[in-house]
Structures are given as C-alpha cells and as structure tokens.
Design a protein around this motif. Structure first.
Motif, PDB file in Angstrom:
ATOM      1  N   ARG A 139       0.858  -1.185   0.000  1.00  0.00           N
ATOM      2  CA  ARG A 139       0.000   0.000   0.000  1.00  0.00           C
ATOM      3  C   ARG A 139       0.887   1.225   0.000  1.00  0.00           C
ATOM      4  NH1 ARG A 139      -3.525  -1.183   5.158  1.00  0.00           N
ATOM      5  NH2 ARG A 139      -3.912  -3.358   4.736  1.00  0.00           N
ATOM      6  N   GLU A 140       0.312   2.316  -0.435  1.00  0.00           N
ATOM      7  CA  GLU A 140       1.085   3.558  -0.400  1.00  0.00           C
ATOM      8  C   GLU A 140       1.494   3.842   1.053  1.00  0.00           C
ATOM      9  OE1 GLU A 140       0.607   8.302  -1.139  1.00  0.00           O
ATOM     10  OE2 GLU A 140      -1.151   6.999  -1.282  1.00  0.00           O
ATOM     11  N   LYS A 190       1.910   5.708   4.181  1.00  0.00           N
ATOM     12  CA  LYS A 190       1.377   6.915   4.824  1.00  0.00           C
ATOM     13  C   LYS A 190       1.893   6.930   6.251  1.00  0.00           C
ATOM     14  CE  LYS A 190      -3.007   6.869   2.337  1.00  0.00           C
ATOM     15  NZ  LYS A 190      -4.086   5.891   2.516  1.00  0.00           N
TER      16      LYS A 190
END
Ligand code: ATP
Ligand code: MG
Length: 180
Positions: free
Chosen positions: A124-125, A127
């Motif tokens: 996932r990106e 963050k």
C-alpha cells in the motif's frame, strides 16, 4: 514451543523512538482521549511501520536480516505536527507535516530489496503515522493543535509482533543503522 525453526512469525519494519521521543508523543494522548475516547497505545508500542510483511517462516528471518543489511539509508529527522483521525478504522494518529525525502527513499529501498529476495509485502502507499488511540470516535474532524515532536532517526528496526492475551507485544529483533 515459541519460534521453533519453521513456525511463522508476524513481522514488520519500523521506526522506533527513543524514550524522550516516545514520551513527547504520549503527551498527546490524554487530551485526545478526552476528546475522542478509545484506547491509548501503550507507550512501549508506539512506532511507525515502514513495511509490513506479516507472516514469515522463522527459518527465513536470517535471510530477511541479511537483505535489510543491504540497504544504505541515511539518518533523518521526522517531525510529527498534527493529530489526525481515520473514521473508517477509528484510529487516531500522529502525522508528520511532510515526508522527508530520505525516509521515502528508505521505504522504497526496503520494498525493492524485499521483493528482490522474494519476500511478500503489503505494497500500500506508505502513509507515515503513529497510532495513538484505537477505537476512537471523534465528532469533529478538526483536532486541537499539538506541540510538534521530532524523532531523530539513526536506524530502523525489524519487529516481531506476538499475540499476548487480548493484545499484542512487540519485540525488536534487530536494528539497522542509517548513515549520519
Ligand atoms: P492490532 O491489530 O490489535 O491493532 P497492531 O496493529 O498493533 O495490533 P499488528 O497487527 O501485528 O499489531 O501490526 C503491526 C504493525 O503493522 C502496526 O503498525 C500495524 O498498523 C501494521 N500493519 C498491520 N497490518 C498491516 C497491513 N496489512 N499493511 C500495512 N501495515 C499493517
Ligand atoms: Mg493490526
């Protein structure tokens, strides 16, 4: 027997604060908890996940450590300046104002090296966040201003997550220095 040679272990790479850096973020918890309720992350569990691997066969841990040693990252500062809330999972977290380029490079290098060594990762990106409260319910999306907290990162760590009663316990397995 815990950790016999090929039983799977739950693993992730993270940034791990020192005591002062940790205490500075735990100071955010009481006012936020007053506002939003929920359960405060115990201070010895405060961290920022870099890459999450999940289940890894214990016998591959040595290979995983060797892979992480290939990374030549550089030390950086990470400043958390905002308390934020994700409504979908009721997590209240500390967020940095911006992602230092050296941190972005580190996460990218970790992902590349792990893929090259055929470890499965959750891509996932990234963050960056530090979970402060779970099961929080904030009515207002605007949270109060918090005093900025700087983490000086001279290394990153490999962490094992162990189920312990109702919750989890984290064990730092290895530290990987970042060049000054
Ligand atoms: P709980 O599941 O009770 O919230 P936890 O999240 O503290 O416990 P783990 O589930 O072992 O413990 O997760 C360890 C770290 O990895 C946490 O920072 C968590 O947010 C992160 N993490 C867990 N699952 C994923 C995932 N699928 N992708 C990315 N990060 C994850
Ligand atoms: Mg979890």
């Amino acid at each position: 027997m815990e950790n016999s040679s090929n039983s799977p272990v739950r693993i992730f790479f993270a940034l791990w604060p020192n005591e002062t850096e940790r205490a500075a973020l735990t100071a955010w918890q009481p006012p936020l908890k007053k506002l939003c309720g929920g359960r405060a992350t115990p201070d010895d569990r405060l961290h920022n996940t870099l890459v999450f691997l999940g289940e890894v066969e214990a016998e591959r841990l040595e290979a995983l450590k060797l892979a992480a040693q290939e990374i030549s990252g550089a030390a950086f500062q990470l400043e958390f300046d905002t308390a934020k809330y994700w409504g979908h999972n009721h997590i209240l977290y500390a967020a940095p104002g911006s992602v230092p380029p050296k941190l972005a490079l580190l996460v990218n290098a970790l992902e590349q090296v792990l893929l090259r060594h055929h470890f499965k990762i959750d891509r996932r990106e990234y963050k960056p966040h530090v979970t402060l409260l779970r099961h929080a319910h904030c009515r207002n999306s605007t949270l109060p201003e918090m005093p900025p907290v700087v983490w000086n990162m001279h290394d990153f760590v490999l962490v094992k997550s162990v189920s312990a009663g109702q919750g989890v316990r984290y064990e730092v397995l290895e530290r990987f220095p970042l060049a000054e």
